[in-house]
Design a protein around this motif. Structure first.
Motif: not given
Length: 431
Positions: A393-406, A379-391
């Motif tokens: 910005a911190e991803p919403e917790q719902e988005l992190v949860a969706m990523f983990l579920s996938l 989940d931390e790797l995903f957050r770092k990737f999201y922040q790098d791509r989105m300038g």
């Protein structure tokens, strides 16, 4: 009528100190051909025409030559606004001459425009052969373009607090600053859009970072933090198309209620843009109807590519001998057991003049970096990737949860923890 949307020319910009001027000249040449071939009536240039507030003389000369060619002696309209890299006053210095060629140069967000000068009107007494600014005011104008319906343009050049000459909030809280900034942009556009009419083609143009846009490394920050982002509801209501500048990747704005696009830069300006297709947007518009858009891809400009030579200098030499990416700017990573010798670097650059970066990679360093990444939770790797791509910005917790579920569809414990965190966050917001 036909409208062409382009932006972020960044005339005068270099790549690691290497001139891109010849490529920018080629782009202007290609753009002129596109405009003629598609019988374009109006060109919108959505900011960052120059790369610095004090551009080199050659860059300014190229811009004026481009305006002269594209305007076709005043028979085609041009609207160019200032971006965050442009000096608004310097950009508009030629306005008294430009307006006589159907060109509007608009620098500051609250600048008041006037109709075409009376002398110009006397010399062009309404015969419809050239573009005229029929009506105008603060942030808007109505253009009379030959063989076209009335065209009303709401314009908002890069609206920083200093250029607005306003303090938008006394708070230093980033969320409050972002909210107030977005509200102010919405207020301005709402005022400008009051001049839209059902019998006209209604357009918006601005240089903004709308939330959800995908950045690249070549966009140098317009200010610290994320306060300059605006929400999609800030865009001008009633516009049939909104032309945006600032992001260098061509893209539509997600969630926008009306067709809204970033045309992107005409050239790739950093290796983070490797693989990006560069383009301009052609819009066909009629009063009271939905517009149609077409992305026209550009051929000018050398591509930017990355070479990763895991087999060392011999592999690089093989690629050079094969003529791989012959007309590209190259960013090279080469795996070597020891430091590169100066003669090795000189030899590579002698064979490929557009070989920009040469970075040695040592196997042990690569192994350590991989091990460090492997120790981070997914989940931390995903957050770092999201922040790098989105300038940032911190991803919403719902988005992190969706990523983990996938990625862990059978990992009920992981999903459960994420879902529990969402519940806790929502309860905290309610409280």
């Amino acid at each position: 009528m036909r409208i062409l949307h382009t932006s972020d020319w960044h005339l005068g910009r270099t790549l690691e100190g290497r001139s891109r001027f010849d490529e920018q000249v080629a782009f202007i040449e290609e753009l002129s051909g596109i405009v003629e071939d598609n019988a374009v009536d109006l060109i919108l240039i959505a900011g960052d025409i120059f790369d610095t507030v004090n551009p080199p003389a050659a860059a300014e000369e190229l811009f004026y030559e481009a305006l002269n060619r594209l305007s076709a002696g005043g028979r085609r309209g041009i609207v160019a606004i200032a971006g965050n890299h442009d000096n608004p006053e310097r950009l508009c210095a030629a306005s008294p001459l430009a307006v006589r060629q159907g060109i509007t140069l608009y620098g500051l967000p609250k600048e008041v425009l006037l109709p075409s000068p009376s002398l110009f009107t006397q010399l062009n007494p309404g015969d419809g052969s050239t573009v005229r600014r029929a009506r105008a005011g603060q942030g808007w104008m109505e253009l009379a373009i030959p063989n076209c319906p009335p065209t009303i343009v709401a314009m908002l050049p890069y609206p920083s607090e200093s250029r607005l000459n306003e303090v938008l909030s006394e708070s230093l809280d980033e969320n409050i600053l972002r909210e107030e900034y977005s509200k102010r942009v919405q207020q301005l556009f709402t005022t400008f859009a009051q001049h839209f009419r059902p019998d006209a083609v209604n357009l918006g143009i601005s240089h903004l970072f709308v939330r959800g846009g995908v950045e690249s490394e070549s966009e140098r920050p317009i200010q610290l933090g994320s306060a300059p982002t605006v929400e999609v509801n800030a865009l001008p209501v009633g516009a049939q198309y909104v032309a945006l500048g600032h992001l260098h990747r061509a893209q539509s704005v997600k969630g926008a209620p009306i067709p809204t696009r970033y045309s992107g830069s005409p050239l790739a300006y950093s290796f983070s843009e490797t693989g990006y297709a560069k383009s301009v947007v052609l819009i066909e518009a009629y009063p009271g109807q939905e517009v149609t858009t077409q992305e026209i891809f550009l051929r000018s400009g050398y591509p930017l590519v990355k070479w990763r030579a895991k087999e060392g200098l011999a592999q690089v030499q093989q690629w050079i001998d094969e003529g791989k990416d012959l007309n590209a700017w190259i960013d090279l990573e080469v795996f070597v057991p020891n430091a590169l010798q100066a003669q090795d670097i000189h030899n590579l650059r002698r064979q490929r003049e557009r070989l920009i970066n040469i970075r040695p990679v040592f196997p042990e360093t690569e192994k350590i970096a991989a091990e460090a990444r492997s120790k981070l939770p997914i989940d931390e790797l995903f957050r770092k990737f999201y922040q790098d791509r989105m300038g940032g910005a911190e991803p919403e917790q719902e988005l992190v949860a969706m990523f983990l579920s996938l990625i862990n569809p059978d990992d009920n414990e992981t999903t459960s923890i994420a879902e529990q965190q969402i519940v806790v966050d929502k309860e905290a917001e309610t409280a």
